[in-house]
Design a protein around this motif. Structure first.
Motif, PDB file in Angstrom:
ATOM      1  N   CYS A 285      75.039  51.421  59.005  1.00 42.13           N
ATOM      2  CA  CYS A 285      75.531  52.795  58.842  1.00 42.13           C
ATOM      3  C   CYS A 285      75.527  53.112  57.345  1.00 42.13           C
ATOM      4  N   GLY A 286      74.840  54.175  56.977  1.00 41.39           N
ATOM      5  CA  GLY A 286      74.702  54.529  55.554  1.00 41.39           C
ATOM      6  C   GLY A 286      75.906  55.253  54.985  1.00 41.39           C
ATOM      7  N   GLN A 287      76.936  55.513  55.794  1.00 40.18           N
ATOM      8  CA  GLN A 287      78.185  56.119  55.332  1.00 40.18           C
ATOM      9  C   GLN A 287      78.008  57.532  54.772  1.00 40.18           C
ATOM     10  N   CYS A 288      77.010  58.247  55.271  1.00 36.57           N
ATOM     11  CA  CYS A 288      76.744  59.586  54.726  1.00 36.57           C
ATOM     12  C   CYS A 288      77.688  60.652  55.299  1.00 36.57           C
ATOM     13  N   ARG A 289      78.341  60.375  56.426  1.00 36.88           N
ATOM     14  CA  ARG A 289      79.313  61.253  57.085  1.00 36.88           C
ATOM     15  C   ARG A 289      78.668  62.483  57.752  1.00 36.88           C
ATOM     16  N   CYS A 291      77.422  62.696  60.587  1.00 40.02           N
ATOM     17  CA  CYS A 291      77.702  62.719  62.026  1.00 40.02           C
ATOM     18  C   CYS A 291      78.973  63.508  62.369  1.00 40.02           C
ATOM     19  N   LEU A 304      82.295  52.472  61.705  1.00 37.49           N
ATOM     20  CA  LEU A 304      81.014  51.781  61.482  1.00 37.49           C
ATOM     21  C   LEU A 304      80.997  51.052  60.134  1.00 37.49           C
ATOM     22  N   CYS A 351      72.661  62.233  62.787  1.00 34.37           N
ATOM     23  CA  CYS A 351      72.580  60.979  62.016  1.00 34.37           C
ATOM     24  C   CYS A 351      71.173  60.799  61.447  1.00 34.37           C
ATOM     25  N   HIS A 353      69.936  58.327  60.115  1.00 32.63           N
ATOM     26  CA  HIS A 353      69.436  56.965  60.360  1.00 32.63           C
ATOM     27  C   HIS A 353      69.120  56.742  61.840  1.00 32.63           C
ATOM     28  N   ILE A 357      74.998  55.998  67.995  1.00 32.72           N
ATOM     29  CA  ILE A 357      76.422  55.917  67.610  1.00 32.72           C
ATOM     30  C   ILE A 357      77.334  55.502  68.771  1.00 32.72           C
TER      31      ILE A 357
HETATM   32  S1  SF4 Z   1      75.524  59.982  60.124  1.00 36.94           S
HETATM   33 FE1  SF4 Z   1      74.841  57.959  60.783  1.00 36.94          FE
HETATM   34  S2  SF4 Z   1      74.616  56.812  58.874  1.00 36.94           S
HETATM   35 FE2  SF4 Z   1      75.775  58.641  58.384  1.00 36.94          FE
HETATM   36  S3  SF4 Z   1      77.937  57.985  58.548  1.00 36.94           S
HETATM   37 FE3  SF4 Z   1      77.376  58.821  60.533  1.00 36.94          FE
HETATM   38  S4  SF4 Z   1      76.685  57.089  61.709  1.00 36.94           S
HETATM   39 FE4  SF4 Z   1      76.698  56.449  59.587  1.00 36.94          FE
END
Ligand code: SF4
Ligand code: SF4
Length: 378
Positions: A285-289, A291, A304, A351, A353, A357
């Protein structure tokens, strides 16, 4: 040896490490030996709070004894204490007077609003009873400057920093959780002091790292690497919640080390990230938020992130502890765990990526949730 001190808002300069007192509350002797060792290490800043049980009582006794023995840092101790938001002016006045009496001091250099986690807490401090209390304490010269500690949202912390009411902040800033680092940089740019809360324990139980983490960070220990990372980012001071004099070993080594990362430190960080990526593969999970928001208010990135750490770095005890605190810590942590996912699919197209999820949440829940203990009766 000259000990480095960093600017901390408008208050007295502080050492790169701050003694946190919440773990030395076993006895007067324990607090005394920990405070003495902090002084011998070169630490001049102590962080305490009435909410830490007997800490202020024991600290007051320890400081009086050490003063009588002539043991104190050059320029004296710098003290940060805290009050919880939401109290009335009169109750707050009594609490402040009690802190001063207990610690045996005439002024608290840094008063933090303890757990500014909700919008109503910020309103209390800026416009409500809290603002009257702070004004009174400043007029009476009982406090030097006001700051806050927060476990709240990114937006709330940003609002607090931008309010210009606070001269310092204590934030969760960790090598293994860098989400709030931009906030720390923002605060530093505005000349606020920035204290990193518990980089060892809340930063991933780095006092007892897994073999995998040790090997990934080698030749530097995970805790030393985490400290060095934060100091090289310009963080004013890092809390060290010592319970024993052994806990000062790394701080003694790094008490003046806020220079940029060395080549070998950079290599260790690269190796750590690379190994984690390899283990997680295309489920990282790239932690981009992107989602968010989830209609069921599931904190997808936070959950994640625990999965990233559990699989990528083998942080089992830490990730289980954090996951099982969800829904049990009031406004200090998230409310809903992965079990609340209804597989509606709303998050999927957002997402970048292309993570599955709902599947990853389900897997994380099974991996981290505490199994209910078998009842031994009835
Ligand atoms: S959009 Fe995908 S990569 Fe980014 S925080 Fe949410 S789950 Fe993680
Ligand atoms: S699939 Fe689960 S996590 Fe994603 S938006 Fe729906 S309820 Fe939330």
């Amino acid at each position: 040896m000259n000990i480095k001190r960093n600017q901390f808002g408008m208050g007295p300069d502080v050492s790169l490490f701050t003694l946190g007192t919440m773990r030395a509350t076993g006895s007067t002797e324990q607090m005394y030996s920990v405070v003495k060792e902090a002084c011998l290490t070169g630490i001049n800043h102590i962080e305490t709070a009435p909410a830490y049980g007997k800490a202020e009582n024991l600290l007051g006794t320890a400081m009086r004894k050490l003063n009588s023995e002539g043991v104190r840092p050059e320029g004296g101790w710098v003290i940060t204490s805290k009050i919880l938001p939401g109290t009335t002016v009169n109750k707050g006045k009594r609490q402040l007077q009690e802190i001063l009496t207990t610690l045996g001091i005439s002024k608290i250099h840094n008063l933090a609003i303890h757990g500014l986690n909700l919008e109503e807490h910020l309103n209390w401090a800026l416009n409500g009873e809290g603002s009257k209390l702070i004004k009174w304490a400043e007029q009476e010269r009982l406090i030097g400057q006001v700051g806050f500690s927060s476990h709240g949202s990114f937006e709330l912390i940003k609002e607090a920093i931008d309010s210009h009411r606070f001269r310092f902040c204590s934030l969760h800033l960790h090598l293994l959780d860098q989400e709030r680092l931009p906030l720390a940089k923002r605060a530093l740019e505005k000349h606020l002091g920035v204290m990193a809360i518990s980089p060892a324990d809340k930063g991933g139980h780095l006092h007892s790292p897994s073999k995998t983490l040790i090997s990934d960070c080698s030749p530097i220990s995970p805790l030393e690497l985490a400290y060095r990372f934060l100091l090289s980012q310009g963080i004013s001071t890092l809390t060290l919640g010592a319970s024993d004099i052994k806990d000062f070993k790394i701080a003694k080594k790094l008490i003046n080390s806020n220079n940029p990362l060395s080549k070998s430190e950079q290599n260790a960080l690269e190796k750590l990230n690379q190994k984690s990526k390899e283990r997680l593969g295309n489920t990282l999970c790239g932690q981009c938020r992107e989602c968010l928001p989830c209609p069921n208010e599931i904190p997808i990135p936070e959950i994640l992130r625990l999965r990233n750490l559990s699989i990528g770095m083998d942080l089992q005890s830490f990730t289980k502890e954090r996951y099982n605190l969800i829904g049990r810590a009031g406004h200090w942590w998230e409310k809903n765990n992965a079990n609340a996912c209804q597989s509606c699919g709303d998050c999927l197209p957002r997402c970048p990526h292309h993570l599955n999820i709902p599947e990853l949440l389900k897997e994380t829940h099974c991996k981290l949730v505490n199994t209910p203990r078998r009842r031994l009766w009835g």
